[in-house]
Write a protein that holds these residues in place. Structure first.
Motif, PDB file in Angstrom:
ATOM      1  N   ILE A 125      45.536 -74.000  -3.246  1.00 44.26           N
ATOM      2  CA  ILE A 125      44.196 -73.583  -2.730  1.00 44.26           C
ATOM      3  C   ILE A 125      43.842 -72.812  -3.992  1.00 44.26           C
ATOM      4  O   ILE A 125      44.573 -72.769  -5.176  1.00 44.26           O
ATOM      5  CB  ILE A 125      45.157 -71.995  -2.945  1.00 44.26           C
ATOM      6  CG1 ILE A 125      46.746 -72.177  -1.306  1.00 44.26           C
ATOM      7  CG2 ILE A 125      44.261 -70.836  -2.082  1.00 44.26           C
ATOM      8  CD1 ILE A 125      47.294 -71.082  -0.979  1.00 44.26           C
ATOM      9  N   VAL A 126      42.488 -72.886  -4.054  1.00 47.07           N
ATOM     10  CA  VAL A 126      41.704 -72.801  -5.154  1.00 47.07           C
ATOM     11  C   VAL A 126      41.313 -71.233  -5.670  1.00 47.07           C
ATOM     12  O   VAL A 126      41.091 -70.883  -4.755  1.00 47.07           O
ATOM     13  CB  VAL A 126      40.360 -73.775  -5.312  1.00 47.07           C
ATOM     14  CG1 VAL A 126      39.835 -73.594  -6.832  1.00 47.07           C
ATOM     15  CG2 VAL A 126      40.936 -74.888  -5.261  1.00 47.07           C
ATOM     16  N   ASP A 149      51.050 -68.408   4.159  1.00 55.68           N
ATOM     17  CA  ASP A 149      50.631 -67.607   4.719  1.00 55.68           C
ATOM     18  C   ASP A 149      49.367 -67.591   3.371  1.00 55.68           C
ATOM     19  O   ASP A 149      48.601 -66.897   4.029  1.00 55.68           O
ATOM     20  CB  ASP A 149      51.750 -66.489   4.455  1.00 55.68           C
ATOM     21  CG  ASP A 149      52.235 -66.416   6.128  1.00 55.68           C
ATOM     22  OD1 ASP A 149      52.445 -66.718   6.930  1.00 55.68           O
ATOM     23  OD2 ASP A 149      53.992 -65.719   5.326  1.00 55.68           O
ATOM     24  N   VAL A 150      49.569 -67.421   2.420  1.00 51.67           N
ATOM     25  CA  VAL A 150      48.628 -66.763   1.247  1.00 51.67           C
ATOM     26  C   VAL A 150      47.098 -68.528   1.506  1.00 51.67           C
ATOM     27  O   VAL A 150      45.932 -67.906   1.307  1.00 51.67           O
ATOM     28  CB  VAL A 150      49.256 -67.887  -0.003  1.00 51.67           C
ATOM     29  CG1 VAL A 150      48.113 -67.682  -1.376  1.00 51.67           C
ATOM     30  CG2 VAL A 150      50.298 -66.902  -0.646  1.00 51.67           C
ATOM     31  N   ALA A 151      47.330 -69.514   1.817  1.00 54.37           N
ATOM     32  CA  ALA A 151      46.536 -70.392   2.248  1.00 54.37           C
ATOM     33  C   ALA A 151      45.383 -69.678   3.449  1.00 54.37           C
ATOM     34  O   ALA A 151      44.301 -69.957   3.059  1.00 54.37           O
ATOM     35  CB  ALA A 151      46.917 -72.089   2.657  1.00 54.37           C
ATOM     36  N   HIS A 152      45.867 -69.307   4.209  1.00 56.82           N
ATOM     37  CA  HIS A 152      45.647 -68.870   5.905  1.00 56.82           C
ATOM     38  C   HIS A 152      44.949 -68.239   4.757  1.00 56.82           C
ATOM     39  O   HIS A 152      43.656 -67.308   5.646  1.00 56.82           O
ATOM     40  CB  HIS A 152      46.406 -68.892   6.211  1.00 56.82           C
ATOM     41  CG  HIS A 152      46.260 -67.662   7.874  1.00 56.82           C
ATOM     42  ND1 HIS A 152      45.617 -69.160   9.243  1.00 56.82           N
ATOM     43  CD2 HIS A 152      45.552 -67.557   8.969  1.00 56.82           C
ATOM     44  CE1 HIS A 152      44.775 -68.721  10.176  1.00 56.82           C
ATOM     45  NE2 HIS A 152      44.487 -67.429  10.085  1.00 56.82           N
ATOM     46  N   GLN A 156      38.580 -70.229   1.999  1.00 60.60           N
ATOM     47  CA  GLN A 156      37.447 -70.112   2.612  1.00 60.60           C
ATOM     48  C   GLN A 156      37.284 -71.354   3.665  1.00 60.60           C
ATOM     49  O   GLN A 156      36.497 -70.904   4.865  1.00 60.60           O
ATOM     50  CB  GLN A 156      36.573 -69.849   1.523  1.00 60.60           C
ATOM     51  CG  GLN A 156      36.605 -69.139   0.436  1.00 60.60           C
ATOM     52  CD  GLN A 156      36.206 -67.244   1.316  1.00 60.60           C
ATOM     53  OE1 GLN A 156      35.887 -67.080   2.609  1.00 60.60           O
ATOM     54  NE2 GLN A 156      37.381 -66.430   0.937  1.00 60.60           N
ATOM     55  N   ASP A 157      37.408 -72.512   2.826  1.00 66.50           N
ATOM     56  CA  ASP A 157      37.005 -73.746   3.908  1.00 66.50           C
ATOM     57  C   ASP A 157      37.636 -73.472   5.475  1.00 66.50           C
ATOM     58  O   ASP A 157      38.947 -73.637   5.550  1.00 66.50           O
ATOM     59  CB  ASP A 157      37.402 -74.667   3.347  1.00 66.50           C
ATOM     60  CG  ASP A 157      36.951 -76.058   4.221  1.00 66.50           C
ATOM     61  OD1 ASP A 157      37.356 -77.102   4.796  1.00 66.50           O
ATOM     62  OD2 ASP A 157      35.765 -76.766   3.813  1.00 66.50           O
ATOM     63  N   THR A 158      37.517 -73.546   7.063  1.00 67.87           N
ATOM     64  CA  THR A 158      37.729 -73.773   8.121  1.00 67.87           C
ATOM     65  C   THR A 158      39.051 -74.364   7.952  1.00 67.87           C
ATOM     66  O   THR A 158      39.959 -74.540   8.327  1.00 67.87           O
ATOM     67  CB  THR A 158      36.840 -73.785   8.703  1.00 67.87           C
ATOM     68  OG1 THR A 158      36.161 -72.522   8.652  1.00 67.87           O
ATOM     69  CG2 THR A 158      37.719 -73.012  10.760  1.00 67.87           C
ATOM     70  N   GLY A 164      46.520 -75.285   6.510  1.00 68.65           N
ATOM     71  CA  GLY A 164      47.687 -74.918   5.235  1.00 68.65           C
ATOM     72  C   GLY A 164      46.796 -75.195   3.556  1.00 68.65           C
ATOM     73  O   GLY A 164      48.220 -75.094   2.959  1.00 68.65           O
ATOM     74  N   GLY A 165      46.108 -75.988   3.684  1.00 68.86           N
ATOM     75  CA  GLY A 165      45.233 -76.034   1.930  1.00 68.86           C
ATOM     76  C   GLY A 165      46.214 -77.862   1.638  1.00 68.86           C
ATOM     77  O   GLY A 165      46.353 -78.181   1.032  1.00 68.86           O
TER      78      GLY A 165
END
Length: 259
Positions: A125-126, A149-152, A156-158, A164-165
């Motif tokens: 995740i960036v 959860d954090v990734a979701h 931004q990229d769908t 989930g990253g």
């Protein structure tokens, strides 16, 4: 009301020039010519069975499961059947030249650069905010949130968010140095403390480290890399005679006709 717009060859050439693709296209033409000359000099021959196999692989790679799909794909890219056959031939002779030049160099190259081929299965995740990244890191560590959860929530990229990253299997050499150092110093599975880089703050979950093996896929990858390095050296030694935009445009327009 529908409108018909005519696109001419001149329009296409102009767009290629405006998109600043001329150097890239010239380099591709030179590479193709260098490969062809080297193949002829080495006396490398291509068998019909090799071309057929490569054609099938190209169709499979482009998901061309039927004749109709193939014709639609050719039409989409303004290619003829002869063009497709040239693409297949170029792929085959490139592979055979790589094997001819570097088959005996693959194994020593692999062991010399073995660390570069170590891979990691990772999720990332960036973020723009380091404080937020630290907060999320501790929320994951303490079980308040999952990495997914954090990734979701923050990616931004769908497509990447849906995964989930998940970045997949990434080689050490393909990672930023600061990320590589942190990733390969850790023991998976592990969420790494936020890594600050010039392109953002990285929150990474590393699932597994994969030690490299010199299998068929790895051999082909190394052969491709060695051929690429060799081609760059050969192209740098070539003098290109292009005077003015008209000649450049002619090269681009006629590239498919150059022997």
């Amino acid at each position: 009301m529908s409108q018909t717009i005519t696109i001419t060859n001149e329009d296409i050439v102009t767009q290629v020039k405006l998109s600043c693709k001329i150097p890239e296209i010239i380099e591709q033409i030179l590479a193709r010519k260098v490969i062809k000359a080297a193949v002829e000099e080495a006396g490398i021959k291509v068998e019909i069975e090799e071309l057929q196999k490569a054609a099938n692989q190209m169709r499979l790679a482009n998901k061309l499961s039927s004749a109709d799909c193939t014709w639609a794909w050719l039409e989409k890219y303004s290619l003829s059947l002869d063009d497709f056959e040239k693409m297949v031939d170029n792929a085959v002779i490139s592979g055979k030249l790589a094997t001819h030049l570097f088959a005996d160099k693959v194994e020593p190259y692999f062991f010399e650069n073995q660390l570069d081929y170590t891979s990691v299965v990772m999720y990332e995740i960036v973020l723009d905010d380091e404080d937020l990244a630290i907060e999320l890191f501790y929320a994951i560590k303490e079980g308040e949130m999952s990495f997914y959860d954090v990734a979701h929530k923050y990616i931004q990229d769908t497509e990447l968010r849906r995964k989930g990253g998940y970045r997949g299997i990434v080689r050490r050499k393909d990672l930023k140095p600061e990320i590589s150092a942190a990733v390969f110093a850790a023991k998976p599975p592990q969420v790494l403390k936020p890594i600050v880089t010039s392109s953002g703050v990285y929150l990474i979950f590393m699932e597994e480290i994969i030690q490299p093996q010199l299998d068929k896929q790895q051999r082909n990858q190394i052969l491709s890399e060695l051929l690429g390095e060799w081609l760059n050296q050969q192209v740098e030694q070539v003098e290109v005679d292009l005077h003015g935009s008209k000649q450049v445009a002619d090269v681009v327009y006629n590239q498919s006709k150059i022997d």
